[in-house]
Design an enzyme around this catalytic site. Structure first.
Site, PDB file in Angstrom:
ATOM      1  N   HIS A  72       1.018  -1.498  -0.092  1.00 50.65           N
ATOM      2  CA  HIS A  72      -0.098  -0.011  -0.044  1.00 50.65           C
ATOM      3  C   HIS A  72       0.995   1.007  -0.107  1.00 50.65           C
ATOM      4  O   HIS A  72       1.656   1.476   0.919  1.00 50.65           O
ATOM      5  CB  HIS A  72      -0.824   0.158   1.209  1.00 50.65           C
ATOM      6  CG  HIS A  72      -2.089  -0.743   1.120  1.00 50.65           C
ATOM      7  ND1 HIS A  72      -3.345  -0.481   1.805  1.00 50.65           N
ATOM      8  CD2 HIS A  72      -2.392  -1.760   0.097  1.00 50.65           C
ATOM      9  CE1 HIS A  72      -4.100  -1.443   1.377  1.00 50.65           C
ATOM     10  NE2 HIS A  72      -3.856  -2.352   0.395  1.00 50.65           N
ATOM     11  N   TYR A 200      -9.096   5.719   7.703  1.00 52.72           N
ATOM     12  CA  TYR A 200      -9.327   5.893   9.038  1.00 52.72           C
ATOM     13  C   TYR A 200     -10.126   7.116   9.292  1.00 52.72           C
ATOM     14  O   TYR A 200      -9.891   8.238   8.903  1.00 52.72           O
ATOM     15  CB  TYR A 200      -8.094   6.369   9.602  1.00 52.72           C
ATOM     16  CG  TYR A 200      -7.095   5.325   9.846  1.00 52.72           C
ATOM     17  CD1 TYR A 200      -6.089   4.974   9.065  1.00 52.72           C
ATOM     18  CD2 TYR A 200      -6.866   4.449  11.062  1.00 52.72           C
ATOM     19  CE1 TYR A 200      -5.229   3.969   8.963  1.00 52.72           C
ATOM     20  CE2 TYR A 200      -5.831   3.591  11.243  1.00 52.72           C
ATOM     21  CZ  TYR A 200      -5.061   3.493  10.204  1.00 52.72           C
ATOM     22  OH  TYR A 200      -4.160   2.456  10.161  1.00 52.72           O
ATOM     23  N   PRO A 292      -4.505   0.288  18.650  1.00 54.37           N
ATOM     24  CA  PRO A 292      -4.239  -0.241  17.249  1.00 54.37           C
ATOM     25  C   PRO A 292      -4.249   0.846  16.419  1.00 54.37           C
ATOM     26  O   PRO A 292      -3.842   0.813  15.005  1.00 54.37           O
ATOM     27  CB  PRO A 292      -5.194  -1.153  17.242  1.00 54.37           C
ATOM     28  CG  PRO A 292      -6.307  -0.980  18.020  1.00 54.37           C
ATOM     29  CD  PRO A 292      -5.631  -0.233  19.318  1.00 54.37           C
ATOM     30  N   LYS A 296       0.964  -0.069  15.218  1.00 60.00           N
ATOM     31  CA  LYS A 296       2.198  -0.222  15.746  1.00 60.00           C
ATOM     32  C   LYS A 296       2.655  -1.490  16.554  1.00 60.00           C
ATOM     33  O   LYS A 296       3.773  -1.824  16.657  1.00 60.00           O
ATOM     34  CB  LYS A 296       2.667   0.980  16.259  1.00 60.00           C
ATOM     35  CG  LYS A 296       2.828   2.162  15.396  1.00 60.00           C
ATOM     36  CD  LYS A 296       4.076   2.248  14.740  1.00 60.00           C
ATOM     37  CE  LYS A 296       4.214   3.215  13.585  1.00 60.00           C
ATOM     38  NZ  LYS A 296       3.680   2.539  12.148  1.00 60.00           N
ATOM     39  N   TYR A 384       4.114   6.489  10.247  1.00 60.34           N
ATOM     40  CA  TYR A 384       3.115   5.272   9.809  1.00 60.34           C
ATOM     41  C   TYR A 384       3.836   4.192   9.175  1.00 60.34           C
ATOM     42  O   TYR A 384       3.971   2.777   9.485  1.00 60.34           O
ATOM     43  CB  TYR A 384       1.971   5.962   8.890  1.00 60.34           C
ATOM     44  CG  TYR A 384       0.939   4.753   8.648  1.00 60.34           C
ATOM     45  CD1 TYR A 384      -0.049   4.666   9.683  1.00 60.34           C
ATOM     46  CD2 TYR A 384       0.953   3.707   7.913  1.00 60.34           C
ATOM     47  CE1 TYR A 384      -1.242   3.964   9.534  1.00 60.34           C
ATOM     48  CE2 TYR A 384       0.101   2.805   7.731  1.00 60.34           C
ATOM     49  CZ  TYR A 384      -1.068   2.586   8.908  1.00 60.34           C
ATOM     50  OH  TYR A 384      -1.997   1.690   8.542  1.00 60.34           O
TER      51      TYR A 384
END
Ligand code: RFL
Ligand code: PHB
Length: 389
Positions: A72, A200, A292, A296, A384
């Site tokens: 991704h 998100y 979550p 990580k 990220y």
């Protein structure tokens, strides 16, 4: 029985450590509380950092990951008005890989079988002894029989509820904790993902996440009160609530179906320092937990394994202990940065019960800033995709 490194816990961190050590000629025994089937039935993490993928390749367990994993290049953050794309690849030159923790664990078990390493399942009453002596030992019960293994080092990879952390005297530990007043209700369904990248969503109805495992397996989460139970959430109710929280275009095209797994997980940030006590070393969820939201947890467990496997190999093969002495400090430096990122993502994307109207405005402003500032997007992307080991 005798071994060099005794590993408690046959989850992803224990298995990866065992894999890397055995490949370097360091003998291990893994003690696991449950059966292999139960370990492999857990549906957990889904996003692997580039560094995690690199270490899995180095461990010789990435053939299926390289074939079936979904690279991704970015993800989306949304609220009721905005949809912000974070292009990790453009901003950092790195991608993440979507590949389930369940699959990583299955690949590790297969590789361990092929190497013929020792993994003992269904052990009970594990007790760690003589951590301040040259040789330590671990006692446990398996199929009603009490056993003992002598070893040079013990590694606690036994998760948040394991025995290893609590073996360190309470006065020698410092714990830091934040418990969040909500949980994540997750479902897995055999349906095509809602979007080609993760979303998100911070909506006025609460947080939602659209994730996936492959082209026909989707993973979705909703922020729910901690008092909710799974039976209060029929599939119909779940899908209706998800559609309220995601951007309208995503809601309109969402393919729904029967859930094949449904569970609620509480959210917490937790660190116990130090990660070492005599011959005992702690790794992964045994010594730190993140909510979550930043993906990580598994990745942090893997970076601990990265530092520790090198230090253990140097200690065993070259009789040099300096890297082991530095393990706790080295790992904690990275752990605290991931703690900060996971806390920041959680705060930016969730509604807190009883919060004032100011908090909602702060979340909106954070997203609006991300939409306009490449610097802000790069900062998020850098964290990220994973800070360097
Ligand atoms: P684990 O996976 O908890 O494994 C510990 C193992 O130790 C065994 N054990 C014992 N064995 C012997 N004796 C004892 N006394 C024992 N006590 C326990 C247990 O049976 C188990 O097999 O810890 P490990 O290996 O450190 O791995 C950590 C990860 O599992 C965890 O950080 C992630 O799953 C967190 N996480 C995520 N991480 C990510 O990097 N990306 C994600 O996208 C992500 N999503 C998630 C997540 C965790 C979630 N939940 C349910 C907590 C999503 C969710 C919903
Ligand atoms: C998942 O797919 O399970 C997942 C993905 C991203 C997260 C957390 C969980 O931040």
């Amino acid at each position: 029985m005798k071994t060099e490194v005794l590993i408690i816990g046959g989850g992803p961190s224990g298995l990866l450590l065992s894999q890397l050590l055995n490949r370097a000629g360091v003998a291990t025994v893994v003690l696991e509380r449950t059966s292999r089937e139960r370990v492999l039935a857990r549906i957990r993490a889904g996003v692997l950092e580039a560094g995690t993928v690199g270490l899995l390749r180095e461990a010789g367990v990435a053939a299926r990951l390289d074939k079936e994993g979904l690279p991704h290049d970015g993800c989306y953050l949304s609220d009721d008005e905005l949809m912000v794309h974070i292009n990790f690849y453009e901003l950092t030159g790195k991608r993440v890989m979507v590949y389930g923790q369940t699959e990583v664990t299955a690949d590790l078990y297969k590789a361990q079988d092929e190497m013929g390493t020792s993994i003992i399942h269904e052990v009970e009453d594990v007790v760690i002894q003589d951590l301040d002596q040259k040789t330590s030992f671990v006692e446990y019960t398996v199929h009603g029989e009490r056993k003992r293994i002598d070893c040079s080092y013990v590694v606690g990879c036994d998760g948040f509820h394991g025995v290893s952390r609590n073996t360190i005297p309470v006065e020698a530990r410092t714990e830091f904790e934040r418990v969040y007043p909500f949980g994540w209700l997750g479902i897995l369904s055999r349906t095509p993902p809602a979007n080609e990248e993760l979303i998100y969503a911070n909506s006025s109805h609460g947080f939602a996440l659209c994730s996936m495992r492959n082209e026909n397996l989707s993973r979705y989460y909703l922020q729910v009160p901690l008092s909710d139970s799974v039976d209060q959430w029929s599939d119909e109710r779940f899908w209706a609530e998800l559609k309220r929280r995601v951007p309208s275009e995503t809601a309109e095209s969402l393919v729904t179906g029967a859930s094949i797994e449904k569970s609620i997980a509480p959210l917490r940030s937790f660190v116990s320092e130090p990660l070492r006590w005599g011959n005992l070393f702690l790794v992964g969820d045994a010594t730190h937990i993140v909510p979550p939201t930043g993906a990580k947890g598994l990745n942090l467990a893997v970076s601990d394994v990265y530092y520790l496997h090198q230090a253990l190999i140097t200690a065993v093969k070259q009789d040099q202990r300096a890297p082991l002495d530095g393990y706790s400090e080295q790992a904690l430096a990275r752990i605290w940065k991931a703690m900060r990122f996971s806390w920041q993502m959680t705060t930016m994307l969730h509604q807190f019960d009883g919060e004032d109207s100011f908090s909602a405005q702060m979340r909106k402003a954070s997203l609006s800033h991300l939409a306009r500032s490449e610097t802000a997007r790069r900062d998020l992307a850098e964290n990220y995709v994973g800070l360097p080991f």
